[in-house]
Design an enzyme around this catalytic site. Structure first.
Site, PDB file in Angstrom:
ATOM      1  CG  ASP A 184      -1.943   1.052   1.236  1.00 31.24           C
ATOM      2  OD1 ASP A 184      -3.104   0.730   0.954  1.00 31.24           O
ATOM      3  OD2 ASP A 184      -1.594   2.225   1.503  1.00 31.24           O
ATOM      4  CB  ILE A 185       1.139   4.154  -2.309  1.00 32.71           C
ATOM      5  CG1 ILE A 185       1.456   3.257  -3.512  1.00 32.71           C
ATOM      6  CG2 ILE A 185       1.948   5.435  -2.379  1.00 32.71           C
ATOM      7  CD1 ILE A 185       1.127   3.858  -4.862  1.00 32.71           C
ATOM      8  CG  ASN A 230      -5.415  11.508  -4.937  1.00 30.86           C
ATOM      9  OD1 ASN A 230      -4.844  11.567  -6.018  1.00 30.86           O
ATOM     10  ND2 ASN A 230      -6.078  10.441  -4.531  1.00 30.86           N
ATOM     11  CG  ASP A 281      -5.371   8.944 -11.876  1.00 35.64           C
ATOM     12  OD1 ASP A 281      -5.637   8.400 -10.793  1.00 35.64           O
ATOM     13  OD2 ASP A 281      -6.237   9.340 -12.681  1.00 35.64           O
ATOM     14  CD  GLU A 302      -4.254   3.598  -0.935  1.00 32.92           C
ATOM     15  OE1 GLU A 302      -5.275   3.238  -1.543  1.00 32.92           O
ATOM     16  OE2 GLU A 302      -4.237   3.807   0.289  1.00 32.92           O
TER      17      GLU A 302
HETATM   18  N1  LIG Z   1      -5.571   9.479  -7.994  1.00 31.14           N
HETATM   19  C1  LIG Z   1      -6.174   8.380  -7.572  1.00 31.14           C
HETATM   20  N2  LIG Z   1      -6.489   8.232  -6.274  1.00 31.14           N
HETATM   21  C2  LIG Z   1      -7.072   7.117  -5.881  1.00 31.14           C
HETATM   22  C3  LIG Z   1      -7.390   6.070  -6.764  1.00 31.14           C
HETATM   23  N3  LIG Z   1      -7.966   5.077  -6.063  1.00 31.14           N
HETATM   24  C4  LIG Z   1      -8.017   5.485  -4.780  1.00 31.14           C
HETATM   25  N4  LIG Z   1      -7.474   6.713  -4.652  1.00 31.14           N
HETATM   26  C5  LIG Z   1      -7.317   7.531  -3.442  1.00 31.14           C
HETATM   27  O1  LIG Z   1      -6.333   6.974  -2.615  1.00 31.14           O
HETATM   28  C6  LIG Z   1      -6.532   7.528  -1.333  1.00 31.14           C
HETATM   29  C7  LIG Z   1      -6.250   6.502  -0.280  1.00 31.14           C
HETATM   30  O2  LIG Z   1      -6.252   7.165   0.930  1.00 31.14           O
HETATM   31  P1  LIG Z   1      -6.204   6.458   2.347  1.00 31.14           P
HETATM   32  O3  LIG Z   1      -6.954   5.150   2.273  1.00 31.14           O
HETATM   33  O4  LIG Z   1      -6.626   7.443   3.366  1.00 31.14           O
HETATM   34  O5  LIG Z   1      -4.718   6.041   2.499  1.00 31.14           O
HETATM   35  P2  LIG Z   1      -3.372   6.873   2.490  1.00 31.14           P
HETATM   36  O6  LIG Z   1      -3.568   8.329   2.349  1.00 31.14           O
HETATM   37  O7  LIG Z   1      -2.500   6.231   1.469  1.00 31.14           O
HETATM   38  O8  LIG Z   1      -2.797   6.606   3.896  1.00 31.14           O
HETATM   39  P3  LIG Z   1      -2.154   5.290   4.426  1.00 31.14           P
HETATM   40  O9  LIG Z   1      -2.599   4.161   3.556  1.00 31.14           O
HETATM   41  O10 LIG Z   1      -2.677   5.142   5.823  1.00 31.14           O
HETATM   42  O11 LIG Z   1      -0.695   5.468   4.389  1.00 31.14           O
HETATM   43  C8  LIG Z   1      -7.975   8.077  -1.283  1.00 31.14           C
HETATM   44  O12 LIG Z   1      -7.931   9.480  -1.256  1.00 31.14           O
HETATM   45  C9  LIG Z   1      -8.558   7.616  -2.615  1.00 31.14           C
HETATM   46  O13 LIG Z   1      -9.459   8.552  -3.154  1.00 31.14           O
HETATM   47  C10 LIG Z   1      -7.066   6.268  -8.143  1.00 31.14           C
HETATM   48  O14 LIG Z   1      -7.298   5.418  -9.005  1.00 31.14           O
HETATM   49  N5  LIG Z   1      -6.454   7.416  -8.489  1.00 31.14           N
END
Ligand SMILES: Nc1nc2c(ncn2[C@@H]2O[C@H](COP(=O)(O)OP(=O)(O)OP(=O)(O)O)[C@@H](O)[C@H]2O)c(=O)[nH]1
Length: 371
Positions: free
Chosen positions: A240-241, A248, A257, A283
């Site tokens: 997980d990123i 975003n 993206d 992500e």
């Molecule tokens: N640009 C983009 N964002 C995405 C996509 N799929 C999911 N996201 C975003 O990825 C983000 C994931 O956020 P969180 O689940 O809070 O996780 P995080 O910010 O990476 O924090 P941690 O996982 O706790 O390190 C959300 O804002 C989603 O909207 C996509 O295909 N493109």
């Protein structure tokens, strides 16, 4: 029988097998026609020299066509081009045989029709029509010449024969032309369907953004294997990123993206051909490492983590950097993948809560982390 013959002569190449089997059918037809020529030669007024010349020409022609078929790939000859040559040759031989077979002349007319129908399987409508015209002109010329040169050829009967065969050849030419059109349309539709099917398969199994296998593909693949095969190590990791939402929020969804695409690209570079990196959702990514021990997988994941924190993505003035957290498990013997994924998920949660940018690995029932 002819298919088997084609297969024996052409090995595993189905196209070549089909050409050789068609060729062997025409050999049989020629043998039948030459039989009629020699029957007339021995029992009627047929000329032996002419029959012998026709037989030699037929044999040479057929040997030549066999060689052309076998070398067609190297000579870049298509089946349609071969059919044009074979069709014209068959028409020529039939017209040359016409004056030799005496009262059996009617057989030549049938042979001409069979030739046209045969060619319609590989030729397009235009070529079938031009072959029909070639047959009518050549046979007409032969009939006119023979009715002038040989009193045995009654001009009235020849005229009736010509009208009859001319009409039949024209009708068969039109019908087989239609059939060729139909075949071409079917082939086009089949090609379009194959392209559409490939596209649907791609859409169903690949993630549109990263071009990685998607969750559905991965689930099918893992469920297809059902359980880890006995005695073979395999590892599975959820990645997980970190802090992706911030990217975003700060740089916009498009930048997010781009990061996902780059992450997939960079990650794929590090893997072996047998490893599968899939987009699990958002992500989150799933990495499946078949035939890999936990120690090996740990090395791969650590390399992955270090590589991820090293690359940067230019976005306007900014250079975006990301890190990744992962939960890694070795799949237990005969364990189903669902339970492996749950364990990896728990470890990923642990890696996140212990500070991110790390790989959490399960060892002998206890989860430990490495950063
Ligand atoms: N640009 C983009 N964002 C995405 C996509 N799929 C999911 N996201 C975003 O990825 C983000 C994931 O956020 P969180 O689940 O809070 O996780 P995080 O910010 O990476 O924090 P941690 O996982 O706790 O390190 C959300 O804002 C989603 O909207 C996509 O295909 N493109």
């Amino acid at each position: 029988m002819f298919n088997r013959l084609g297969k024996t002569a052409a090995g595993d190449d189905p196209k070549m097998g089909r050409l050789v089997s068609y060729w062997s059918v025409t050999v049989l037809l020629y043998l039948l026609c030459l039989g009629i020529v020699w029957l007339e030669t021995f029992t009627g007024s047929g000329q032996r020299e002419a029959a012998a010349a026709l037989t030699i020409l037929s044999c040479l022609g057929h040997a030549g066509f066999y060689l052309l078929i076998r070398k067609s790939r190297r000579l870049r000859l298509t089946p349609a081009q071969l059919s044009v040559y074979q069709g014209r040759f068959a028409v020529l031989i039939t017209c040359l045989g016409y004056p030799i077979v005496g009262p059996f002349r009617g057989a030549c007319l049938v042979v001409l029709l069979v030739t046209l129908v045969f060619c319609a399987f590989t030729l397009e409508a235009r070529k079938t029509h031009s072959l029909s015209i070639f047959a009518i002109v050549l046979l007409g010329a032969m009939m006119i010449a023979m009715s002038r040169l040989d009193p045995a050829f009654d001009a009235r009967i020849e005229f009736v024969h010509f009208v009859l065969i001319g009409t039949m050849v024209a009708v068969v030419g039109i019908l087989t032309g239609r059939m060729s059109d139909l075949r071409a349309r079917l082939k086009k539709q089949k090609d379009e369907l194959l392209v559409a099917l490939a596209r649907i398969q791609d859409l169903a199994t690949r993630d549109a953004l990263t071009r990685l296998p998607n969750r559905r593909f991965m689930v099918d693949l893992l469920q297809g294997g059902e359980r880890v095969p006995h005695g073979r190590p395999a590892c599975l990791a959820l990645l997980d990123i970190d802090w992706f939402k911030r990217i975003n929020d700060t740089y916009g969804h498009a930048a997010g993206d781009e990061v996902l695409q780059r992450f997939a690209e960079e990650g794929s570079k590090l893997l072996r051909p047998t490893d599968i990196l899939a987009r699990w959702g958002g992500e989150e990514f799933l990495l499946f490492l078949p035939q890999t021990t936990l120690a090996q997988a740990q090395g791969i994941l650590e390399r992955f983590r270090r590589h991820t924190e090293a690359w940067t993505l230019a976005h306007g003035e900014a250079r975006l950097r990301v890190t990744v957290s992962a939960g890694l498990v070795e799949l237990h013997d005969r364990e189903d993948y669902g339970s492996g994924i749950s364990r990896a998920d728990a470890l990923l949660y642990r890696a996140k809560s212990e500070g991110r940018n790390r790989v959490a690995v399960e060892e002998e029932g206890a989860a430990v982390t490495a950063a």
